[in-house]
Design an enzyme around this catalytic site. Structure first.
Site, PDB file in Angstrom:
ATOM      1  N   TRP A 150       0.836  -1.209   0.000  1.00  0.00           N
ATOM      2  CA  TRP A 150       0.000   0.000   0.000  1.00  0.00           C
ATOM      3  C   TRP A 150       0.873   1.264   0.000  1.00  0.00           C
ATOM      4  O   TRP A 150       0.440   2.301  -0.468  1.00  0.00           O
ATOM      5  CB  TRP A 150      -0.896   0.003   1.228  1.00  0.00           C
ATOM      6  CG  TRP A 150      -2.255  -0.579   1.036  1.00  0.00           C
ATOM      7  CD1 TRP A 150      -3.441   0.088   1.113  1.00  0.00           C
ATOM      8  CD2 TRP A 150      -2.598  -1.937   0.735  1.00  0.00           C
ATOM      9  NE1 TRP A 150      -4.499  -0.776   0.899  1.00  0.00           N
ATOM     10  CE2 TRP A 150      -4.004  -2.023   0.656  1.00  0.00           C
ATOM     11  CE3 TRP A 150      -1.846  -3.096   0.530  1.00  0.00           C
ATOM     12  CZ2 TRP A 150      -4.671  -3.224   0.389  1.00  0.00           C
ATOM     13  CZ3 TRP A 150      -2.508  -4.291   0.256  1.00  0.00           C
ATOM     14  CH2 TRP A 150      -3.899  -4.338   0.186  1.00  0.00           C
ATOM     15  N   GLU A 193      -4.316   0.272  -5.669  1.00  0.00           N
ATOM     16  CA  GLU A 193      -5.221   1.331  -6.124  1.00  0.00           C
ATOM     17  C   GLU A 193      -4.506   2.609  -6.574  1.00  0.00           C
ATOM     18  O   GLU A 193      -5.047   3.710  -6.475  1.00  0.00           O
ATOM     19  CB  GLU A 193      -6.260   1.637  -5.040  1.00  0.00           C
ATOM     20  CG  GLU A 193      -7.168   0.436  -4.764  1.00  0.00           C
ATOM     21  CD  GLU A 193      -8.167   0.660  -3.648  1.00  0.00           C
ATOM     22  OE1 GLU A 193      -8.086   1.700  -2.970  1.00  0.00           O
ATOM     23  OE2 GLU A 193      -9.021  -0.215  -3.429  1.00  0.00           O
ATOM     24  N   GLU A 277     -10.199  -7.232  -4.427  1.00  0.00           N
ATOM     25  CA  GLU A 277     -10.694  -6.647  -3.183  1.00  0.00           C
ATOM     26  C   GLU A 277     -12.177  -6.364  -3.364  1.00  0.00           C
ATOM     27  O   GLU A 277     -12.577  -5.660  -4.285  1.00  0.00           O
ATOM     28  CB  GLU A 277      -9.966  -5.364  -2.790  1.00  0.00           C
ATOM     29  CG  GLU A 277     -10.416  -4.836  -1.425  1.00  0.00           C
ATOM     30  CD  GLU A 277      -9.635  -3.611  -0.973  1.00  0.00           C
ATOM     31  OE1 GLU A 277      -8.384  -3.621  -1.097  1.00  0.00           O
ATOM     32  OE2 GLU A 277     -10.253  -2.640  -0.518  1.00  0.00           O
TER      33      GLU A 277
END
Length: 676
Positions: A150, A193, A277
């Site tokens: 992340w 993302e 996800e």
């Protein structure tokens, strides 16, 4: 006044058009009853030779510090939770576990520690993801492990994520799992993302191969924006090296207004398509009760089926396996299970565990979907059919939103098991219940059979056996212990004290400087490459309902920077304000030059300076910071002397913790007691 007879309005209605309709409908129903009329059957044909994609299993994503408190659970409750998640034929029976490659930065509900705080540092003992992977593998030796970052430490690429440093960083994480824990990580992603870099994906592939990790495949690009999710597939035709580097295309929340939005070009690409996800719907107002059958379990039943029916996605991963973070953080109750009170041992195997089991306990990765037996029911609902190499089959049917029962006849052709069909049902009142074979299935078992499906239910019809519902029962929930104190002497060096949840940076036990024993040190001095939110480093614990108390801690600054004490934290949800430096609450911050501030902080608003001044605060010396809350009265203390007493009613209750700037600092003797 004369009262009308209650029968008069009814007689009047029967004289009009509505009355005629009622009479006709009544006569029609009487005719149906006399002739033995049954609602029209829906016919689903299951052809053993029918084509379909390979089912690759369901899993969950331990990331964003979502599993932080699980490791603090005492036995036997910790093992019971893990069994409900990973033990085959017991609970969710997860086939995949994805973990975060920690980067010392907030990734939703806290920061997960890095295995390389600095370029020269390498430590595979930090954090809880190694432990979680081990526990999952103990229960299911065939579980498939996945990884994704992340964020990253600030030293990576001089602040540039897509760099050779980051490729090496990923490689070292995978090597550590293999060399230290014997864990093979089969898959890895790029950057959660965030826009992808095609050249870096190819660089990562080369770096994995150069380090003997040819078996670790790359998943990309883990995007959630509908207009960008599938863009990488368009690049494959003009970039064969990129196509070769990407094993599977993963997307997040691939739905628009409830409909899975996989475009046809993606379905035709020949690539594996995964929902890497996903998540059930929230309850009203985002309540933490969202994992109840309504709407959490019901929506997840639809998601699992429709990800394949509409999206041709053969794997779905839920964020997260278990809610093991505090409720006043972002996205409360994201997990299939709920377990965030380790001091009590309490947990909740919610409806989503059993919704998942309706597929995972009846089909294994490597089975095939039969496309001709996947689709939608006429009276609302959906169904998917999966077949094993040996001819066993399972049909998962949800009837969410149906207004009445539906009669479905299944007609079988080809080399399918001729054994009995067993039926399991969940409907909110009972979950994962096996129904009697003789009453739930009617007709010839060899060529066809008929079932009656109730509305708002989830069924699995299967020729397999061995399914079971776990029987472990948790203890009752209890409030966080009060008063509370920790001198960190029982925390292993390099470890995280129990119940403390780091929200940025890294707080770990280290030998004290200037006193004996162990202390808690914040060790990150360079701001990490964040995922999108980056508060000051702080760590906290407690009960959101605490009102009046005194919080105190010993603190020492070895050099420049600041230390802080935080109280009445009523929200640490930084998704509300990605630019905020502190959570909602009160902050006593002291800098190395002695300047201090007492702040009232609130998301989407400037911090309110309640008091400030200058005090004697020599570096390398231990000092005692404290705050006392009594109603709206707030007092701040340094080394036993009162700095300020103010009145503010913005925050009535909340948790407590300590923090820093991006600088080294040490803490000891943290305590929360009755107000003094």
């Amino acid at each position: 006044m004369k009262h009308k007879s209650v029968s008069t309005p009814i007689r009047e209605r029967l004289r009009g058009p509505i009355g005629v309709w009622i009479v006709c409908a009544t006569l029609l129903l009487m005719c149906f009853a006399l002739t033995g009329f049954q609602p029209q059957e829906i016919v689903i044909r299951i052809d053993a030779g029918g084509s379909g994609r390979v089912y690759e299993g369901f899993g969950a994503v331990s990331a964003g510090a979502s599993s932080r408190l699980l490791i603090d659970y005492p036995e036997p409750y910790r093992s019971q939770i893990l069994d409900y998640l990973f033990k085959p034929h017991y609970g969710a029976s997860l086939a995949h576990l994805k973990v975060e490659i920690g980067g010392d930065t907030n990734s939703t509900d806290g920061s997960e520690p890095s295995h390389m705080h600095t370029r020269s540092d390498l430590n595979f003992q930090r954090g809880y993801e190694w432990w979680l992977m081990q526990e999952a593998r103990k229960r299911n030796p065939n579980i498939i492990l996945d990884s994704l970052a992340w964020g990253a430490p600030g030293w990576i690429g001089g602040g540039k994520y897509y760099s050779q440093d980051m490729a090496d960083y990923v490689v070292k994480f995978i090597q550590g799992a293999r060399n230290v824990y014997g864990l093979d990580i089969a898959l890895t992603g790029i950057w959660n993302e965030k826009p992808y870099d095609a050249e870096w994906i190819k660089l990562l592939r080369r770096t994995l191969d150069a380090n003997g990790l040819n078996a670790t495949k790359i998943v990309a690009a883990d995007l959630y924006q509908p207009e960008q999710q599938w863009d990488i597939i368009k690049r494959f035709a003009g970039d064969p090296a990129l196509s070769a580097a990407v094993y599977a295309v993963g997307v997040h929340y691939a739905r628009t207004k409830g409909k899975v939005n996989t475009p046809q070009f993606a379905k035709d690409s020949g690539k594996r398509l995964w929902s890497t996800e996903d998540q059930p719907e929230f309850g009203p107002g985002g309540s933490i009760a969202k994992r109840d059958w309504e709407p959490g379990g019901k929506s997840l039943a639809q998601i699992y089926n429709r990800n394949y029916i509409d999206g041709r996605m053969t794997k779905t991963e839920i964020w997260s396996p278990v809610t093991s973070y505090y409720d006043n953080l972002a996205a409360p109750n994201s997990g299939l299970m709920y377990a965030n009170t380790p001091w009590s041992g309490h947990y909740d195997a919610q409806s989503t565990i059993w919704v998942t089991a309706h597929t995972t306990q009846f089909a294994e990765p490597g089975w095939h979907y039969i496309d001709g037996a996947c689709g939608y029911l006429a009276g609302k609902g959906s169904y998917v059919t999966l077949k094993s190499p040996s001819g066993d089959y399972s049909v998962v049917v949800e009837t969410i939103g149906a207004a009445s029962s539906q009669h479905v006849r299944f007609e079988l052709t080809g080399a399918l098991s001729a054994g009995p069909v067993h039926v399991w049902r969940s409907n909110g009142k009972t979950m994962f219940e096996r129904l009697p074979d003789s009453t739930s299935v009617k007709g010839s078992l060899k060529g066809s059979f008929t079932v009656v499906l109730d509305p708002d239910a989830l069924y699995t019809l299967s020729t397999t056996t061995g399914q079971a519902q776990g029987t472990a029962v948790p203890p009752a929930a209890q409030s966080f212990p009060f008063p509370y104190q920790d001198d960190f002497e029982k925390t292993p060096i390099g470890g995280t004290p129990r119940y403390l949840a780091d929200q940025d940076g890294a707080f770990e036990a280290q030998p004290c400087t200037g006193r004996k024993g162990r202390c808690l040190a914040q060790v990150i001095t360079t701001r990490p490459i964040s995922w999108g939110i980056s508060p000051n480093p702080f760590t906290y614990l407690g009960d959101a309902h605490w009102t009046d108390y005194t919080v105190g801690v010993d603190a020492m600054l070895p050099g420049d920077g600041q230390v802080a004490l935080v109280g009445r934290i009523d929200s640490a949800d930084f998704f509300q304000d990605g630019k905020a430096l502190w959570p909602n609450g009160y902050v006593l911050a002291v800098s190395h030059n002695g300047n201090w501030q007492l702040l009232g902080t609130k998301f989407k608003a400037d911090a309110k300076r309640l008091a400030s001044g200058t005090a004697t605060f020599p570096g390398g010396v231990w000092h005692r910071l404290a705050m006392t809350f009594r109603g709206s009265a707030i007092s701040a203390f340094l080394d036993g002397k009162q700095l300020a007493q103010v009145s503010d009613a913005t925050h009535q209750s909340g948790m407590a913790g300590m923090g820093t700037g991006w600088n080294l600092a040490s803490f000891d003797n943290f305590s929360i007691t009755a107000p003094r």
